[in-house]
Design a protein around this motif. Structure first.
Motif, mmCIF file in Angstrom:
data_model
loop_
_atom_site.group_PDB
_atom_site.id
_atom_site.type_symbol
_atom_site.label_atom_id
_atom_site.label_comp_id
_atom_site.label_asym_id
_atom_site.label_seq_id
_atom_site.Cartn_x
_atom_site.Cartn_y
_atom_site.Cartn_z
ATOM 1 N N ASN A 82 1.231 7.566 -0.131
ATOM 2 C CA ASN A 82 1.310 8.883 -0.783
ATOM 3 C C ASN A 82 1.911 9.974 0.102
ATOM 4 O O ASN A 82 1.428 11.104 0.126
ATOM 5 C CB ASN A 82 -0.089 9.322 -1.247
ATOM 6 N N ARG A 90 -11.158 2.214 6.634
ATOM 7 C CA ARG A 90 -11.442 3.440 5.868
ATOM 8 C C ARG A 90 -10.232 3.751 5.001
ATOM 9 O O ARG A 90 -9.098 3.736 5.483
ATOM 10 C CB ARG A 90 -11.729 4.608 6.802
ATOM 11 N N GLU A 91 -10.472 4.019 3.749
ATOM 12 C CA GLU A 91 -9.419 4.452 2.840
ATOM 13 C C GLU A 91 -10.065 5.335 1.786
ATOM 14 O O GLU A 91 -10.635 4.832 0.811
ATOM 15 C CB GLU A 91 -8.698 3.265 2.204
ATOM 16 N N ASP A 92 -10.002 6.636 1.998
ATOM 17 C CA ASP A 92 -10.632 7.569 1.070
ATOM 18 C C ASP A 92 -9.923 7.547 -0.278
ATOM 19 O O ASP A 92 -8.701 7.360 -0.352
ATOM 20 C CB ASP A 92 -10.594 8.990 1.634
ATOM 21 N N GLN A 93 -10.691 7.760 -1.319
ATOM 22 C CA GLN A 93 -10.098 7.849 -2.651
ATOM 23 C C GLN A 93 -9.234 9.102 -2.727
ATOM 24 O O GLN A 93 -9.640 10.183 -2.322
ATOM 25 C CB GLN A 93 -11.201 7.921 -3.712
ATOM 26 N N ARG A 94 -8.032 8.941 -3.241
ATOM 27 C CA ARG A 94 -7.085 10.059 -3.308
ATOM 28 C C ARG A 94 -7.075 10.646 -4.713
ATOM 29 O O ARG A 94 -7.232 9.934 -5.688
ATOM 30 C CB ARG A 94 -5.663 9.597 -2.950
ATOM 31 N N ARG A 127 0.843 -1.190 0.000
ATOM 32 C CA ARG A 127 0.000 0.000 0.000
ATOM 33 C C ARG A 127 0.882 1.245 0.000
ATOM 34 O O ARG A 127 1.688 1.429 0.923
ATOM 35 C CB ARG A 127 -0.920 0.023 1.234
ATOM 36 N N TRP A 171 -7.583 10.132 6.598
ATOM 37 C CA TRP A 171 -8.238 9.517 5.430
ATOM 38 C C TRP A 171 -8.032 8.002 5.346
ATOM 39 O O TRP A 171 -8.622 7.333 4.487
ATOM 40 C CB TRP A 171 -7.741 10.169 4.137
#
Length: 403
Positions: free
Chosen positions: A55, A399-403, A52, A389
């Motif tokens: 970023n 939870r993994e928000d779209q980046r 993963r 996020w």
């Protein structure tokens, strides 16, 4: 499953930040954390691994909220709606709150009075994977004297005399309590009491603390006035909730005895929340009017070296002033503690009080993989937690928000 988290900076309250870090997760625990090249080599050598890319995010341990109510019902229309719920509605309401709390990046909570022992059912459901939520450590129902603070609701148990309070402690432990909560003074939510109203005699407080400690449970107390707190601390109280009216002498006593403080600064500066719930004018005036003395008391505790722990009192997930209640309270603490000490107050400090530091609180080998990620550095500004996020609890990304 093997997972490798990379392209991140690891920040916890134990050591200096690790830039260009890697975190290797095996199952529900951290296998290794450190420089990315070293950790990546170990993880890949162990077999297939899910990688993963974070970023450039900053990764901290999940937050721990030490003053949580999933079934809070303050005076007013909003609270009455919760009080009027039947057991099935209440269970679903609390489960929704637990899920939303985890989404906020709070991976551990200490529940300090919940209705009708529904917290134990919720804890079982979370632990079994039937419901999403943080790790729950709960007091069950808080103990109060007859007519004492919070007696109107099913989240308290009325007791009187040393024998009655010993029975109260044992009844909560029998139900599954991890700690004991007791109301030793009045507060802001009781119409026919004052913040400074003493509500337990010394022999009753001694009965609670002695019995709980005999069973290996810590005791935390809702408490406002200095003289009541001083008596309880002398008897061995482990933690104070609120502490609205400390004095320098009592703060020093707390520090010397190792009694922690969960100041819940939000509760005397949350008019917007009160208005949303239809809280009556008498309670709003008492709460907001206590604010200046509350801050003064908190400052005395800091100067004395009292251990400060994060706790919102307001439901942890509640939307408030552009973020959630947990982060807003952490920002309140950081105004006085600074970002580094605030990080400790929201992660490692609570975990140590709960006796869980072998498993949680830092990002290192052997600990449960409870981690959150954000774009900004929380050591520069605690408001970085507004941007969480990514949430992982026990190696599972929740939870993994779209980046």
């Amino acid at each position: 499953m093997n997972q490798l988290l990379g392209n991140c900076t690891v920040v916890d309250a134990r050591a200096h930040p690790v830039k260009d870090a890697g975190i290797w997760v095996t199952g529900d625990r951290i296998a290794a954390a450190g420089p990315y090249s070293e950790i990546a080599s170990q993880a890949r050598a162990a077999g297939p691994v899910v990688e993963r890319d974070l970023n450039g995010a900053f990764v901290t341990p999940g937050l721990a909220n030490m003053h949580t109510h999933f079934s809070l019902s303050l005076p007013g229309s909003g609270g009455n709606a919760v009080k009027d719920m039947g057991p099935h509605d209440l269970a679903l309401y609390m489960a929704d709150g637990a899920r939303r709390t985890l989404d906020c990046g709070v991976t551990t909570v200490r529940n300090v009075a919940e209705k009708d022992h529904a917290d134990f059912a919720l804890r079982r459901a979370i632990n079994a994977g039937r419901a999403a939520g943080p790790r729950m450590y709960t007091a069950g129902r808080a103990l109060v004297c007859t007519g004492g603070h919070g007696h109107e609701s099913g989240d308290t148990m009325e007791c009187d005399g040393p024998v009655g309070f010993r029975h109260g402690v044992r009844s909560q432990i029998k139900a599954g309590a991890d700690l004991i909560k007791v109301m030793i003074s009045g507060g802001i939510a009781g119409e026919h009491e004052g913040i400074a109203t003493p509500q337990l005699f010394a022999d009753e407080m001694a009965a609670v603390i002695e019995t709980a400690h005999a069973w290996g449970r810590k005791v935390t107390a809702h408490a406002g006035p200095a003289e009541v707190i001083a008596a309880a601390v002398e008897l061995g109280l482990d933690c104070v909730e609120h502490g609205y009216q400390l004095t320098p002498e009592v703060a020093r006593q707390m520090a010397a005895k190792g009694t922690a403080l969960v100041p819940t600064l939000l509760v005397t500066r949350c008019k917007e929340f009160f208005d949303e719930l239809g809280v009556p004018e008498w309670m709003q005036c008492r709460s907001l009017g206590a604010g200046p003395r509350h801050i003064e008391s908190f400052t005395m505790a800091l100067e004395a070296g009292v251990e400060i722990l994060l706790g919102s009192d307001m439901p942890p997930f509640w939307a408030f002033e552009g973020t959630n209640a947990t982060v807003r309270e952490l920002e309140n603490l950081a105004e006085h503690l600074g970002p580094e000490r605030a990080l400790h107050a929201g992660t490692r400090g609570p975990i140590r009080w709960l006796g869980l530091d072998n498993d949680l609180g830092t990002i290192e080998a052997g600990k449960y993989a409870d981690m959150i990620a954000m774009d900004a550095d929380p050591l520069d500004d605690t408001s970085a937690f507004r941007g969480v996020w990514f949430v992982m609890k026990g190696g599972v990304v929740t939870r993994e928000d779209q980046r």
